[in-house]
Enzyme design. Structure first.
Site, PDB file in Angstrom:
ATOM      1  N   GLY A 167      -5.927  -6.578   3.286  1.00 27.50           N
ATOM      2  CA  GLY A 167      -4.535  -6.186   3.514  1.00 27.50           C
ATOM      3  C   GLY A 167      -4.198  -5.836   4.949  1.00 27.50           C
ATOM      4  O   GLY A 167      -3.077  -6.065   5.403  1.00 27.50           O
TER       5      GLY A 167
ATOM      6  N   GLU B 230      -5.448   0.547   8.182  1.00 29.01           N
ATOM      7  CA  GLU B 230      -5.191   0.202   6.776  1.00 29.01           C
ATOM      8  C   GLU B 230      -3.729  -0.198   6.593  1.00 29.01           C
ATOM      9  O   GLU B 230      -2.846   0.257   7.319  1.00 29.01           O
ATOM     10  CB  GLU B 230      -5.564   1.429   5.920  1.00 29.01           C
ATOM     11  CG  GLU B 230      -5.265   1.337   4.448  1.00 29.01           C
ATOM     12  CD  GLU B 230      -6.034   0.267   3.689  1.00 29.01           C
ATOM     13  OE1 GLU B 230      -6.022  -0.894   4.118  1.00 29.01           O
ATOM     14  OE2 GLU B 230      -6.618   0.599   2.626  1.00 29.01           O
ATOM     15  N   ASP B 231      -3.478  -1.052   5.612  1.00 33.16           N
ATOM     16  CA  ASP B 231      -2.095  -1.465   5.370  1.00 33.16           C
ATOM     17  C   ASP B 231      -1.272  -0.330   4.755  1.00 33.16           C
ATOM     18  O   ASP B 231      -0.230   0.041   5.267  1.00 33.16           O
ATOM     19  CB  ASP B 231      -2.030  -2.744   4.499  1.00 33.16           C
ATOM     20  CG  ASP B 231      -2.809  -2.629   3.178  1.00 33.16           C
ATOM     21  OD1 ASP B 231      -3.453  -1.591   2.925  1.00 33.16           O
ATOM     22  OD2 ASP B 231      -2.775  -3.594   2.385  1.00 33.16           O
TER      23      ASP B 231
ATOM     24  N   ASP C   1      -1.888   5.058  -0.063  1.00 29.56           N
ATOM     25  CA  ASP C   1      -1.204   5.216  -1.347  1.00 29.56           C
ATOM     26  C   ASP C   1      -1.759   6.461  -2.044  1.00 29.56           C
ATOM     27  O   ASP C   1      -1.384   7.578  -1.729  1.00 29.56           O
ATOM     28  CB  ASP C   1      -1.410   3.920  -2.138  1.00 29.56           C
ATOM     29  CG  ASP C   1      -0.605   3.832  -3.423  1.00 29.56           C
ATOM     30  OD1 ASP C   1       0.498   4.362  -3.467  1.00 29.56           O
ATOM     31  OD2 ASP C   1      -1.091   3.215  -4.389  1.00 29.56           O
ATOM     32  N   THR C   2      -2.717   6.289  -2.966  1.00 28.24           N
ATOM     33  CA  THR C   2      -3.301   7.473  -3.610  1.00 28.24           C
ATOM     34  C   THR C   2      -4.210   8.241  -2.652  1.00 28.24           C
ATOM     35  O   THR C   2      -4.467   9.423  -2.849  1.00 28.24           O
ATOM     36  CB  THR C   2      -4.153   7.077  -4.837  1.00 28.24           C
ATOM     37  OG1 THR C   2      -5.246   6.268  -4.394  1.00 28.24           O
ATOM     38  CG2 THR C   2      -3.325   6.329  -5.866  1.00 28.24           C
ATOM     39  N   GLY C   3      -4.742   7.542  -1.644  1.00 26.16           N
ATOM     40  CA  GLY C   3      -5.658   8.163  -0.689  1.00 26.16           C
ATOM     41  C   GLY C   3      -7.114   7.944  -1.036  1.00 26.16           C
ATOM     42  O   GLY C   3      -8.005   8.284  -0.254  1.00 26.16           O
TER      43      GLY C   3
ATOM     44  N   THR D 280      -8.949   5.161  -1.285  1.00 31.78           N
ATOM     45  CA  THR D 280      -9.650   4.203  -0.422  1.00 31.78           C
ATOM     46  C   THR D 280      -9.975   4.827   0.932  1.00 31.78           C
ATOM     47  O   THR D 280     -11.110   4.763   1.408  1.00 31.78           O
ATOM     48  CB  THR D 280      -8.772   2.945  -0.204  1.00 31.78           C
ATOM     49  OG1 THR D 280      -8.410   2.431  -1.477  1.00 31.78           O
ATOM     50  CG2 THR D 280      -9.501   1.889   0.593  1.00 31.78           C
ATOM     51  N   LEU D 281      -8.966   5.437   1.558  1.00 30.14           N
ATOM     52  CA  LEU D 281      -9.207   5.970   2.898  1.00 30.14           C
ATOM     53  C   LEU D 281     -10.101   7.201   2.873  1.00 30.14           C
ATOM     54  O   LEU D 281     -10.872   7.407   3.801  1.00 30.14           O
ATOM     55  CB  LEU D 281      -7.880   6.240   3.609  1.00 30.14           C
ATOM     56  CG  LEU D 281      -7.241   4.963   4.183  1.00 30.14           C
ATOM     57  CD1 LEU D 281      -5.857   5.254   4.748  1.00 30.14           C
ATOM     58  CD2 LEU D 281      -8.118   4.333   5.265  1.00 30.14           C
TER      59      LEU D 281
ATOM     60  N   LYS E 149       2.760   6.117   1.425  1.00 30.39           N
ATOM     61  CA  LYS E 149       3.517   6.483   0.212  1.00 30.39           C
ATOM     62  C   LYS E 149       3.064   7.868  -0.219  1.00 30.39           C
ATOM     63  O   LYS E 149       2.253   7.997  -1.145  1.00 30.39           O
ATOM     64  CB  LYS E 149       3.160   5.520  -0.934  1.00 30.39           C
ATOM     65  CG  LYS E 149       3.746   4.142  -0.863  1.00 30.39           C
ATOM     66  CD  LYS E 149       3.471   3.454  -2.216  1.00 30.39           C
ATOM     67  CE  LYS E 149       3.418   1.976  -2.106  1.00 30.39           C
ATOM     68  NZ  LYS E 149       2.950   1.332  -3.333  1.00 30.39           N
TER      69      LYS E 149
ATOM     70  N   PHE F 101       6.426  -0.894  -5.006  1.00 29.13           N
ATOM     71  CA  PHE F 101       5.342  -1.831  -4.713  1.00 29.13           C
ATOM     72  C   PHE F 101       5.861  -2.868  -3.721  1.00 29.13           C
ATOM     73  O   PHE F 101       6.897  -3.487  -3.933  1.00 29.13           O
ATOM     74  CB  PHE F 101       4.848  -2.514  -5.985  1.00 29.13           C
ATOM     75  CG  PHE F 101       3.475  -3.097  -5.810  1.00 29.13           C
ATOM     76  CD1 PHE F 101       2.343  -2.322  -6.007  1.00 29.13           C
ATOM     77  CD2 PHE F 101       3.313  -4.416  -5.411  1.00 29.13           C
ATOM     78  CE1 PHE F 101       1.068  -2.852  -5.819  1.00 29.13           C
ATOM     79  CE2 PHE F 101       2.048  -4.954  -5.220  1.00 29.13           C
ATOM     80  CZ  PHE F 101       0.929  -4.167  -5.429  1.00 29.13           C
TER      81      PHE F 101
END
Ligand code: IMP
Length: 183
Positions: free
Chosen positions: A47, A102-103, A106-108, A110-111, A134, A155
């Protein structure tokens, strides 16, 4: 406003021109923060590939780039929990200034996962650049140091971001039509 080409019915959230301007501003901010230093941009595949390509060209301080890839359960949809590394760094980052690119934050999950992983390599510094944020979707506490745009819980597709691997090539960031939205 709608995007051009075969996806002309999609609603544009951020046009290619506003993305270009914002990414240039982010690059200038990074230049100021790292004046006289070197940085390694670590992009999260797939992404962030397009964002990283543009961000890197907006930065004049000495920079190299590397990529990591993760898989989160339920590809093409919002991430849903377990994150797994599927491609590691190519070059060591110990003692280096790293910006994780990162693109979307969102929820956090991944990062947070990637930040802990990279910290174990003892970089000199570690910051996060996310094109979109987000905050209303956050499950784990994490903030990006550089954010392009803060968006509501919608989305989005385009400019590297996909739905089931499609639409990454759209030059604008578009809203996913409600009848196609993943839930
Ligand atoms: P997080 O772990 O929930 O923060 O998820 C971040 C990843 O979920 C992003 O890198 C995207 O791959 C994906 N994602 C989250 N929201 C969207 C969206 O609106 N469009 C496309 N991908 C998204």
């Amino acid at each position: 406003m709608s995007t051009t080409g075969i996806h002309q019915d999609l609603e544009v959230l951020f046009s290619r021109e506003s993305i270009r301007q914002r990414v240039m501003e982010m690059g200038r901010q990074i230049d100021r923060d790292y004046a006289g230093e070197k940085i390694v941009l670590v992009g999260v595949l797939k992404g962030a590939a397009i964002f990283l390509a543009d961000l890197a060209r907006s930065i004049s301080v000495d920079n190299t780039f590397d990529f990591v890839a993760v898989s989160s359960y339920g590809k093409g949809q919002r991430s849903s929990g377990a994150v797994k590394l599927i491609k590691d760094l190519d070059q060591p980052i110990e003692g280096k200034n790293v910006i994780l690119v990162e693109d979307i934050l969102d929820t956090g999950l991944t990062l947070n996962f990637l930040r802990s992983l990279l910290e174990r390599h003892h970089p000199r510094s570690l910051r996060i650049a996310a094109l979109l944020d987000k905050p209303s979707r956050r499950l784990e506490k994490i903030d990006a140091d550089y954010v392009g745009f803060t968006i509501p819980n919608k989305f989005v597709i385009g400019y590297g971001m996909d739905f089931a691997e499609r639409y990454r090539n759209l030059p604008d960031i578009c809203l996913m039509p409600p009848d196609m939205e993943p839930h």
